[in-house]
Each structure stands twice: as structure tokens, then as C-alpha cells.
Design an enzyme around this catalytic site. Structure first.
Site: not given
Ligand code: IPE
Ligand code: IPE
Ligand code: MG
Length: 257
Positions: A49, A81, A38, A209, A53, A147, A36
Site C-alpha cells: 500500500r 483524517s 492510493n 468522509s 502513497h 497559491l 483517495d
Molecule cells: C479519506 O479517505 C481521507 C483522506 C483522503 C485523507 P479514506 O480512505 O480514509 O476514507 P474512507 O475510509 O474510504 O471513507
Molecule cells: C488515500 O488513499 C490516502 C489516505 C487516506 C492517507 P487510501 O490509502 O485511502 O487508498 P485506498 O482507499 O485504501 O485505496
Molecule cells: Mg481510501
């Protein structure tokens, strides 16, 4: 030091200090990661954003290589997700493109290293081209046993449990009177995979999450403030050193009689 780590860990580095703290007889078999942060990583740099990624892909590579060298057997990565479909279309399209590029480029590396790829999640609702590519690489690596990399895609923990109930109800061999946790877990996407010993989350959020709700019942949780694109070997080593200091009681007392 383990042979597999020689030349990989720089002498005198923080990583070396952490490796020296490790007990190699108690490396977690299964590590699961909520990757989480990115978007926030990119925002901090005034970038879109999607650049977060893109940068996160390097962390994925690093955590895979380090896990293999440490002797971790299963690495589960939460990559998309079921709830992530709420995001802007452009961001979602970029995520799938990054995954597709990764699979096309890294398939040989997975084979050479004896890594197995497996998808957990509602695969039938993935974009068809991505699903085909994933299933090609799953097939290509199915007999590999160094792995196992489980990619959680279009994954939701509650959806997984509901899907498992549906499968169990349709299975004529299931007897409700004898159904137990062990039998039920065979209907989860993770059938045959041991529960995670260690769950890591980046970006400092203290929540799960909707990730592996069934499987993390007794996982040890380690959270870092760092965003996923900044996740490096040293973070995985820190998490395992910390994990090894915990006392896992599974509801029993310590020491067990
Ligand atoms: C959880 O991160 C899902 C992934 C890392 C793929 P999210 O960014 O979607 O979660 P919330 O919304 O902060 O709970
Ligand atoms: C995690 O990073 C990657 C995915 C959920 C796909 P985020 O995209 O949720 O990054 P933040 O949480 O918004 O910083
Ligand atoms: Mg996130």
C-alpha cells in the site's frame, strides 16, 4: 491561452482541448481534493500500500503546479483524517515520513513560487517532529500570496466544529444572541479562507468522509473513478470544465430577479 499555460500544455493534446473550453473569468477560487485510492492503486500492481502513497506524491505536485497556473487561489488537500489513525502503524509511519521528505525537499520550491502552506486539523496531536517541520514551512511562506495550499492533517470535520464551539465558548467577546454563521466560521481551522467552490474526490467513492463538513455546504462535487496516483492535469481541467457547466443557485431561483 493564458501566458502562464504557454509551454505547459502540449499543442494538440487533450489538455489543450480542455483549456480551450475554459472560461478564465470563472476559475474556481478554492478547490478541495479528497485524494483517495492510493492503496487500491498499489494493490492492482501487487505492490505494498505504501507504494501507492509514494506514487501519489507526483499527483500532489502536478495538481499544485496546475492550480497555480490556472489562477486558483486556494487548494485544500485531504492528506490524513482523524480516522486514519486506525490504520497499521507501519503505513502511518510511512505517510509521515513521506510528508517530512516532501517538506524538506520542496520548501524552497514553495518559496520560489510564492506559495503559502497552511495546516488545517488538530495539529497538536501530530507527531512532534512533523508538527515542527510543518510550522517551519508555514512560517517561511506566511506572506506568500500566489497559491495557498491547505493541508488537511489529522483532520475531521466534526472535530473541527466541536473545536470551534469550544473556542467560541471560551471567547468572552462572543454574544450568543448575535452569534451567526459568519462569526462562527472565524473559529474554524479554515478561518479567513473562502469555502471550496469545487470538491474533487478520486477513486469513485461517493462520500465526503468527514471532510470540511461546514465548508462544503454549497460546493460543487466532481468524482472520478481514477485512483489518486493516476490523477493528472487533465483530471483537474475536466473537473473545472464540468464545474463551469453547473448552475450554482445557492437556494435562489434562476435567473435571480
Ligand atoms: C479519506 O479517505 C481521507 C483522506 C483522503 C485523507 P479514506 O480512505 O480514509 O476514507 P474512507 O475510509 O474510504 O471513507
Ligand atoms: C488515500 O488513499 C490516502 C489516505 C487516506 C492517507 P487510501 O490509502 O485511502 O487508498 P485506498 O482507499 O485504501 O485505496
Ligand atoms: Mg481510501
Amino acid at each position: 491561452m493564458l501566458k502562464s499555460l504557454e509551454g505547459f500544455i502540449e499543442p494538440g493534446s487533450e489538455e489543450e482541448r480542455l483549456v480551450n473550453e475554459l472560461d478564465f473569468s470563472r476559475i474556481p477560487d478554492h478547490v478541495a481534493v479528497i485524494m483517495d485510492g492510493n492503496g487500491r492503486w498499489a494493490k492492482k500492481r501487487d505492490l505494498p500500500r505504501v507504494e501507492g502513497h509514494r506514487a501519489g506524491a507526483k499527483s500532489v505536485q502536478e495538481v499544485i503546479e496546475t492550480s497555480a497556473r490556472l489562477g486558483i487561489k486556494v487548494l485544500t488537500l485531504y492528506a490524513f483524517s482523524k480516522e486514519n489513525w486506525k490504520r497499521p502503524k507501519r503505513e502511518i509511519a510511512t505517510l509521515w515520513r513521506l510528508l517530512e521528505d516532501y517538506l524538506k525537499k520542496e520548501d524552497k520550491v514553495l518559496v520560489e513560487n510564492n506559495f503559502r502552506l497552511r495546516v488545517v486539523g488538530q495539529r497538536e496531536d501530530l507527531p512532534p517532529a512533523i508538527r515542527r517541520e510543518l510550522e517551519r514551512v508555514e512560517e517561511l511562506t506566511r506572506n506568500n500570496d500566489k497559491l495557498q495550499i491547505c493541508l488537511a492533517l489529522n483532520y475531521g470535520g466534526r472535530a473541527e466544529i466541536v473545536d470551534a464551539v469550544k473556542k467560541a465558548l471560551k471567547d468572552k467577546s462572543v454574544n450568543p444572541d448575535t452569534l451567526d454563521e459568519k462569526i462562527f466560521s472565524r473559529y474554524l481551522y479554515t478561518a479567513g479562507i473562502p469555502d471550496p467552490d469545487l470538491l474533487i474526490r478520486t477513486s469513485g467513492e461517493f462520500r465526503v468522509s468527514n471532510f470540511l463538513l461546514w465548508q462544503i455546504a454549497y460546493s460543487e462535487i466532481w468524482i472520478t473513478q481514477d485512483y489518486w496516483p493516476d490523477f493528472r492535469r487533465k483530471h483537474l481541467l475536466q473537473a473545472i470544465v464540468d464545474y463551469q457547466k453547473r448552475e450554482r443557485r445557492f437556494g435562489d431561483i434562476h435567473p435571480p430577479r
